[in-house]
Design an enzyme around this catalytic site. Structure first.
Site, PDB file in Angstrom:
ATOM      1  N   HIS A  70       0.932  -1.095  -0.076  1.00  0.00           N
ATOM      2  CA  HIS A  70      -0.004  -0.119   0.014  1.00  0.00           C
ATOM      3  C   HIS A  70       0.986   1.227  -0.081  1.00  0.00           C
ATOM      4  O   HIS A  70       1.851   1.158   0.574  1.00  0.00           O
ATOM      5  CB  HIS A  70      -0.860   0.368   1.116  1.00  0.00           C
ATOM      6  CG  HIS A  70      -1.739  -1.119   1.182  1.00  0.00           C
ATOM      7  ND1 HIS A  70      -2.364  -1.636   2.483  1.00  0.00           N
ATOM      8  CD2 HIS A  70      -2.161  -1.990   0.164  1.00  0.00           C
ATOM      9  CE1 HIS A  70      -3.331  -2.537   2.126  1.00  0.00           C
ATOM     10  NE2 HIS A  70      -3.040  -2.860   0.880  1.00  0.00           N
TER      11      HIS A  70
ATOM     12  N   LYS B  56       4.741   6.858   8.381  1.00  0.00           N
ATOM     13  CA  LYS B  56       4.189   6.030   9.610  1.00  0.00           C
ATOM     14  C   LYS B  56       5.175   5.163  10.438  1.00  0.00           C
ATOM     15  O   LYS B  56       6.186   5.030   9.768  1.00  0.00           O
ATOM     16  CB  LYS B  56       2.749   4.981   8.937  1.00  0.00           C
ATOM     17  CG  LYS B  56       3.652   4.022   7.886  1.00  0.00           C
ATOM     18  CD  LYS B  56       2.501   3.050   7.470  1.00  0.00           C
ATOM     19  CE  LYS B  56       2.180   3.211   5.952  1.00  0.00           C
ATOM     20  NZ  LYS B  56       1.050   2.278   5.446  1.00  0.00           N
TER      21      LYS B  56
ATOM     22  N   TYR C 206      -0.450   1.200  13.800  1.00  0.00           N
ATOM     23  CA  TYR C 206       0.214   2.045  12.974  1.00  0.00           C
ATOM     24  C   TYR C 206      -0.039   3.435  13.525  1.00  0.00           C
ATOM     25  O   TYR C 206      -1.068   3.571  13.975  1.00  0.00           O
ATOM     26  CB  TYR C 206      -0.570   2.053  11.473  1.00  0.00           C
ATOM     27  CG  TYR C 206      -0.868   0.675  10.998  1.00  0.00           C
ATOM     28  CD1 TYR C 206      -0.147   0.372   9.856  1.00  0.00           C
ATOM     29  CD2 TYR C 206      -2.041  -0.318  11.304  1.00  0.00           C
ATOM     30  CE1 TYR C 206      -0.300  -1.000   9.198  1.00  0.00           C
ATOM     31  CE2 TYR C 206      -2.161  -1.317  10.924  1.00  0.00           C
ATOM     32  CZ  TYR C 206      -1.263  -1.588   9.564  1.00  0.00           C
ATOM     33  OH  TYR C 206      -1.621  -2.676   9.340  1.00  0.00           O
TER      34      TYR C 206
ATOM     35  N   ASP D 208      -6.139  -6.104  -2.731  1.00  0.00           N
ATOM     36  CA  ASP D 208      -4.812  -6.443  -2.925  1.00  0.00           C
ATOM     37  C   ASP D 208      -4.608  -7.566  -3.901  1.00  0.00           C
ATOM     38  O   ASP D 208      -3.706  -7.567  -4.637  1.00  0.00           O
ATOM     39  CB  ASP D 208      -4.229  -7.003  -1.466  1.00  0.00           C
ATOM     40  CG  ASP D 208      -4.137  -6.020  -0.457  1.00  0.00           C
ATOM     41  OD1 ASP D 208      -4.146  -4.854  -0.855  1.00  0.00           O
ATOM     42  OD2 ASP D 208      -4.015  -6.227   0.760  1.00  0.00           O
TER      43      ASP D 208
END
Length: 183
Positions: free
Chosen positions: A63, A72, A132, A168
């Site tokens: 991603h 992140k 995250y 995905d």
């Protein structure tokens, strides 16, 4: 806690805590603003925290965020994951490099991923919780997905994928994504 630069990805860091363990289990600090600041990052820039739970073999990614991207901090808080970062910043000296890591609840190591890098992971244990912390609000309109099995990247996923999202499974190749970003 110490910060270590990731040589394969310019601007990426591993933040390694020192867990205190005794007969009760362990305790460790998983985020330290001073340590984050010591490598030139703004600890106040992170605006959203999320967690995902995956079962063994689940694959999430690769991603990326379009536009300004998304930096992140990623940590496996329970279980173990195989984590992947791909540098897709055209001006970066590590452009198109792939770096892989095993993150685990035992070590509580946090990986900092700079904006412009693609990210994905695969759960290695029956349950794996991944946390995250991102530096801007999520906007689904900016989501970009790259095929996890793209031969140009040759990511050495440790397990056959057990489950993946439709997005995905149907993701375009790296070449297609790069062409769309240029056009």
């Amino acid at each position: 806690m110490k910060a270590t630069a990731v040589p394969e990805i310019t601007g990426a860091y591993l933040f390694e805590p020192v867990p205190y363990a005794d007969e009760r289990g362990f305790f460790c600090r998983t985020f330290d603003a001073d340590v984050v600041r010591s490598v030139g990052l703004d600890p106040g820039a992170f605006v959203q925290d999320s967690v995902s739970r995956s079962v063994r073999g689940v694959l999430r990614g690769l991603h990326l965020r379009a536009g300004a991207g998304e930096a992140k901090l990623v940590r496996c808080s329970h279980g173990r994951i195989f984590d992947v970062v791909v540098d897709l910043r055209p001006g970066s000296p590590t452009y198109r490099n792939v770096a892989t890591f095993e993150l685990s609840g035992e070590t509580q190591v946090t990986l900092y991923i700079p904006a412009g890098c693609a990210h994905g992971f695969q759960a290695l244990t029956e349950t794996a919780d991944t946390s995250y912390r991102i530096d801007r609000p999520h906007d689904p309109a900016e989501d970009v997905t790259i095929a996890f099995d793209d031969p140009q990247l040759a990511v050495p996923w440790p397990l056959p994928p057990r489950s993946m999202s439709r997005r995905d499974r149907e993701a375009p190749s790296l070449a297609e994504v790069l062409k769309q970003r240029e056009g």
